[in-house]
Scaffold this motif. Structure first.
Motif, PDB file in Angstrom:
ATOM      1  N   ARG A 151       0.829  -1.205   0.000  1.00 27.79           N
ATOM      2  CA  ARG A 151       0.000   0.000   0.000  1.00 27.79           C
ATOM      3  C   ARG A 151       0.866   1.260   0.000  1.00 27.79           C
ATOM      4  O   ARG A 151       0.555   2.230  -0.695  1.00 27.79           O
ATOM      5  CB  ARG A 151      -0.944  -0.004   1.210  1.00 27.79           C
ATOM      6  N   GLU A 152       1.948   1.224   0.780  1.00 30.16           N
ATOM      7  CA  GLU A 152       2.852   2.385   0.807  1.00 30.16           C
ATOM      8  C   GLU A 152       3.503   2.614  -0.555  1.00 30.16           C
ATOM      9  O   GLU A 152       3.696   3.763  -0.980  1.00 30.16           O
ATOM     10  CB  GLU A 152       3.918   2.191   1.892  1.00 30.16           C
ATOM     11  N   THR A 178      -6.271   8.237   5.941  1.00 27.07           N
ATOM     12  CA  THR A 178      -5.425   7.055   5.748  1.00 27.07           C
ATOM     13  C   THR A 178      -4.282   7.368   4.784  1.00 27.07           C
ATOM     14  O   THR A 178      -3.143   6.928   4.990  1.00 27.07           O
ATOM     15  CB  THR A 178      -6.263   5.880   5.211  1.00 27.07           C
ATOM     16  N   HIS A 182      -0.260   6.979   5.506  1.00 25.64           N
ATOM     17  CA  HIS A 182       0.658   6.264   4.603  1.00 25.64           C
ATOM     18  C   HIS A 182       1.741   7.209   4.080  1.00 25.64           C
ATOM     19  O   HIS A 182       2.912   6.834   3.987  1.00 25.64           O
ATOM     20  CB  HIS A 182      -0.112   5.665   3.426  1.00 25.64           C
ATOM     21  N   ARG A 185       4.407   7.751   6.639  1.00 28.54           N
ATOM     22  CA  ARG A 185       5.267   6.574   6.774  1.00 28.54           C
ATOM     23  C   ARG A 185       6.231   6.454   5.592  1.00 28.54           C
ATOM     24  O   ARG A 185       7.391   6.070   5.757  1.00 28.54           O
ATOM     25  CB  ARG A 185       4.405   5.317   6.892  1.00 28.54           C
TER      26      ARG A 185
END
Length: 211
Positions: A151-152, A178, A182, A185
């Motif tokens: 996902r990242e 969300t 992300h 991160r």
């Protein structure tokens, strides 16, 4: 004499079958403060060659047995990163020019000026240092990419494509909050302090990451 910028582990490797010229080059470069290793043939250099060698290569075009050009081509097949300066006689200039087109840094004609040789050596050492630094950076970025979740990675590619958080949320079917998590991160894992830096990181390793 120009200021010496060689790192302790950088060597100038001289490959020339002419003993007098070889000794003269060794003396000139060592007296200028460089670390030098000399070889009397292309074959003897290949026997000693290691992938982790750093510095540059001063290589005679025309030698008995394996020629300088043949050695240059073999080192290319081995992905050798040492910049190469060719030493040429007048009749060898066309061959040296051909080698430039295939990645050699420069060539110098016999008899050559010591100051010009030192200038070319400095140019090669700087090029080799920069290349090593770039490869270390690319390897570090590639390792960071490997630690991203799927996902990242998706968020990262959309960021690099210039998408805003709302657009990324729409594409991935997730909330903007969300996306923000992300995104934070991704920035942290990639060691990027700005969007521009993140894009530069990804562009730098795109060929590496796509292999």
């Amino acid at each position: 004499m120009s200021e010496l910028h060689a790192e302790p582990d950088q060597y100038i490797y001289i490959v020339d079958d002419d003993e007098a010229l070889r000794d003269s080059l060794v003396w000139m470069l060592e007296s200028s403060g460089y670390a030098v290793a000399a070889f009397d043939s292309a074959e003897s250099f290949l026997e000693a060659w290691r992938p982790d060698m750093t510095g540059c290569l001063v290589l005679d075009v025309r030698m008995p047995g394996m020629s300088g050009l043949e050695l240059f081509e073999e080192l290319g097949r081995r992905h050798c990163a040492l910049p190469v300066i060719f030493i040429t006689g007048h009749g060898d200039v066309p061959m040296a020019v051909s080698a430039l087109k295939r990645g050699a840094v420069d060539f110098i004609e016999k008899p050559f000026n010591d100051a010009e040789m030192r200038r070319l050596v400095e140019q090669c050492l700087e090029q080799e240092r920069n290349g090593r630094s770039r490869r270390r950076t690319e390897a570090d970025i590639a390792r960071r990419l490997e630690h991203l979740t799927q996902r990242e990675r998706e968020v990262l590619h959309l960021i690099v494509a210039g998408k805003l958080n709302k657009q990324i949320a729409d594409v991935l079917g997730i909330s903007i909050k969300t996306v923000e998590v992300h995104r934070a991160r991704v920035m942290e894992k990639m060691g990027a302090h700005s969007l521009a830096e993140l894009v530069q990181h990804v562009v730098a390793v795109e060929p590496v990451a796509s292999r």
